[in-house]
Scaffold this motif. Structure first.
Motif, mmCIF file in Angstrom:
data_model
loop_
_atom_site.group_PDB
_atom_site.id
_atom_site.type_symbol
_atom_site.label_atom_id
_atom_site.label_comp_id
_atom_site.label_asym_id
_atom_site.label_seq_id
_atom_site.Cartn_x
_atom_site.Cartn_y
_atom_site.Cartn_z
ATOM 1 N N PHE A 1 -0.277 31.721 10.285
ATOM 2 C CA PHE A 1 0.212 32.865 11.284
ATOM 3 C C PHE A 1 -1.350 33.280 11.880
ATOM 4 N N ILE A 2 -2.286 33.670 11.144
ATOM 5 C CA ILE A 2 -3.493 34.207 11.817
ATOM 6 C C ILE A 2 -4.291 32.944 12.557
ATOM 7 N N ASP A 3 -4.117 31.612 12.505
ATOM 8 C CA ASP A 3 -4.335 30.848 13.223
ATOM 9 C C ASP A 3 -4.065 30.668 14.539
ATOM 10 N N GLU B 1 -1.523 24.887 14.935
ATOM 11 C CA GLU B 1 -1.692 23.579 14.264
ATOM 12 C C GLU B 1 -2.942 22.857 14.402
ATOM 13 N N GLN B 2 -3.624 23.241 15.415
ATOM 14 C CA GLN B 2 -5.003 22.708 15.814
ATOM 15 C C GLN B 2 -6.193 23.133 14.535
ATOM 16 N N ALA B 3 -5.966 24.611 14.212
ATOM 17 C CA ALA B 3 -6.758 25.023 13.340
ATOM 18 C C ALA B 3 -6.513 24.430 11.922
ATOM 19 N N GLU B 4 -5.210 23.938 11.640
ATOM 20 C CA GLU B 4 -5.038 23.375 10.276
ATOM 21 C C GLU B 4 -5.624 22.028 10.339
ATOM 22 N N MET B 5 -5.482 21.338 11.474
ATOM 23 C CA MET B 5 -6.030 20.047 11.442
ATOM 24 C C MET B 5 -7.589 19.987 11.229
ATOM 25 N N ARG B 6 -8.190 21.001 11.986
ATOM 26 C CA ARG B 6 -9.582 21.096 11.862
ATOM 27 C C ARG B 6 -10.175 21.219 10.372
ATOM 28 N N ARG B 7 -9.395 22.137 9.457
ATOM 29 C CA ARG B 7 -9.715 22.210 7.970
ATOM 30 C C ARG B 7 -9.670 20.824 7.524
ATOM 31 N N HIS B 8 -8.901 19.929 8.045
ATOM 32 C CA HIS B 8 -9.124 18.546 7.255
ATOM 33 C C HIS B 8 -9.616 17.742 8.008
ATOM 34 N N GLY B 9 -10.535 18.166 8.775
ATOM 35 C CA GLY B 9 -11.734 17.192 9.526
ATOM 36 C C GLY B 9 -10.771 16.385 10.747
#
Length: 605
Positions: free
Chosen positions: A132-134, A498-506
């Protein structure tokens, strides 16, 4: 049933008087009616309501802007319920269980907003909260800047506001986990004459934040009739109580209704952060400016007065919220036709208006003049502009738009596969598995993720077709982005999350779509467009769809999807004057294909 003998010393309300402002549940007409009919059920309701009131006091934990989801708000709702029922006349038509459900729904519908200290501390590691906050990358960046400059009050204010929004959005969503848990906590045993109504109370409480028909449909799904008749011939109309709750809740128009946009319009984030400890619900209510409500008994007009409105942004917010109340009333009127008890149950449905007067300056003059002016766009002219050569320079460049969209969809599917392999959580399902980037497994074989551009002729009509095996489009994506001129998924909060979630995984996604008008631009060279799309994870609620679009201003014709695998296919049926002419790809298309080749060369390497 355990009826209570009527107290001759009890003052009976006049049938023509409006309900007073209540200070306790015991003062309300609904509770007095229940106590007269069934003392056992009344005792159960009183116990549960006291537990709920204690929990509601925790809504303000870390969230000082939401102080009115406490018992004051609940008693206001019960007051509005009684107004909607036309006072004692309507209350006396309710059965004991209907009275109990109305009271309990008022006390429980916001329990999902409550959060204890351990739950609050666990939010930073909660996957749903993080997603949500992403969506609010700008706000998170501002929080970081403020903390680095020791402006902790402002940082806390913005952070608490995001947390509050998360609780507000999720407190009665389709899962409503906190709400269900809290109801079980405050009322573990809900029964009336051997009828267990725990599930019905849950659905009524959740329904206030759902479409108006949701409650009726959910009751039908669990085979619970409404109205229902209990073993002692007692009637109970769950849908009616749900509508009563949703209207009473939204009509309690007070400081808790202030939209967050006001913070940016009038700089209240600075003001509140500088006086963080001094702001009370009473002071905030002055900002909202509601000074009174006028709804004469028997009258059809309900007016919310704002006698000293401090700012045009507040003025506009009040007007917009009044319009929202009117829409809810219209929807409720339509849904009430399904109750099938017009002779027994009735809700007084008013027309609502705003009576707003600007505050005065020291010279006695209004501090602003309100005009509901904004930029309006002429749809036909704008479509012509967007389809004209002034934007693109060459009509054939619309193909570039579609190729860029297709390439972004392919890259997004590829990264969702990679995220899944890294044990992350893709925002949408992806069909098949992946053994290496740039491909997907089909019957054990690696198949490339790719985009194709073809020309041809079918049924004496020439076409250009762009196909990809990327993400495909859900119904929601079509509604929110595909049909919205200038609105791109890649510039949306959904994509930011979604972009923030991907960045957390490189993983880095770099979309190249530009204008968000790809399909509209097709009509520069086509007189109709066919779309076939499959979003992956196809089900009844996530269907594949075929669309036919016969012009830039026409309706979309849809039918069940025929594309068997995930992806999208867009066919441009060329205009007559272009028949027999091969549309040449220019420099921009060549650059797009070059990027496509580079991407797959990288993936294969």
């Amino acid at each position: 049933m355990a009826p209570r003998k009527s107290n001759s010393n009890q003052t009976s309300k006049s049938a023509t008087s409006e309900p007073p402002i209540y200070n306790s549940l015991e003062e309300t007409g609904l509770y007095k009616r229940l106590l007269d009919l069934d003392t056992v059920l009344a005792a159960l309701v009183l116990t549960a309501s006291k537990k709920a009131a204690d929990l509601l006091g925790t809504v303000v934990t870390g969230m000082p802007l939401y102080t009115l989801h406490n018992e004051r708000h609940i008693l206001n709702i019960i007051n509005w319920m009684e107004r909607l029922l036309e006072g004692e006349k309507g209350i006396n038509r309710l059965s004991p269980l209907e009275c109990a459900l109305a009271i309990l729904a008022a006390y429980t519908h916001d329990l999902g907003m409550t959060i204890n200290r351990s739950e609050y501390d666990a939010l930073p590691s909660d996957a749903g909260y993080l997603r949500f906050i992403d969506r609010f990358l700008d706000e998170r960046h501002l929080i970081e800047i403020l903390r680095n400059s020791n402006q902790h009050h402002r940082a806390n204010l913005i952070e608490n506001h995001l947390t509050t929004d998360y609780l507000r959005v999720t407190h009665s969503d389709k899962f409503a986990a906190r709400l269900r848990s809290r109801i079980a906590e405050v009322a573990p045993d809900l029964s009336c004459n051997n009828f267990q109504f725990h599930r019905q109370l849950e659905l009524i409480s959740i329904s206030h934040n759902q479409p108006v028909e949701w409650l009726r449909q959910e009751l039908e799904r669990i085979n619970c009739p409404s109205p229902a008749t209990l073993g002692n011939n007692e009637k109970v109309n769950f849908v009616f109580i749900g509508i009563l709750l949703r209207l009473a809740d939204i009509m309690d128009f007070d400081a808790s209704r202030t939209p967050s946009i006001l913070f940016k319009h009038i700089g209240l984030d600075d003001k509140l952060s500088n006086h963080f400890k001094m702001i009370s619900s009473g002071e905030w209510k002055k900002h909202l400016a509601i000074t009174g409500v006028d709804w004469p008994l028997g009258g059809n007009l309900l007016t919310y007065h704002a006698a000293n409105c401090p700012h045009p942004a507040v003025d506009k917010s009040i007007r917009e919220f009044v319009a929202l109340i009117n829409r809810e009333i219209d929807h409720a009127a339509s849904e009430l036709r399904h109750t099938a008890e017009p002779d027994r149950l009735h809700i007084r449905l008013p027309k609502v208006e705003a009576g707003i007067a600007p505050a005065l300056d020291t010279n006695g003059q209004p501090i602003y003049q309100y005009h509901d002016w904004n930029f309006c766009l002429d749809q036909a002219e704008i479509i012509q502009l967007l389809m004209g050569e002034s934007l693109y320079g060459d009509p054939s460049l619309c193909i570039r738009e579609l190729l860029q969209n297709a390439l972004d969809a392919v890259e997004l599917r590829d990264l969702r596969h990679q995220l899944k392999n890294k044990r992350g959580s893709p925002a949408q399902p992806v069909d098949s598995e992946q053994s290496k980037p740039g491909t997907f497994l089909d019957k054990g074989e690696n198949q490339p993720l790719e985009v194709s551009l073809t020309w041809g002729e079918e049924n004496h009509r020439q076409f250009i077709r762009i196909s990809d095996n990327g993400t495909g489009m859900t119904k929601e994506v079509i509604e929110r982005y595909f049909t919205q001129i200038g609105k791109s998924f890649y510039r949306s909060p959904d994509f930011n999350s979604e972009q923030a979630e991907m960045r957390r995984h490189g993983l880095i996604l770099t979309p190249i779509s530009t204008f968000g008008i790809g399909v509209l631009s097709c009509f520069m060279i086509a007189d109709s467009v066919s779309v076939r799309t499959n979003p992956g994870g196809v089900s009844e609620t996530r269907p594949a769809l075929d669309l036919e679009i016969s012009g830039p201003g026409s309706l979309f014709w849809t039918r069940p999807g025929s594309l068997k695998s995930q992806g999208t296919e867009i066919t441009l049926w060329l205009r007559k004057e272009l028949q027999g002419k091969k549309v040449q790809l220019k420099h921009n298309q060549q650059k797009c294909f070059q990027k496509l080749r580079e991407f797959f060369d990288y993936a294969k390497g």
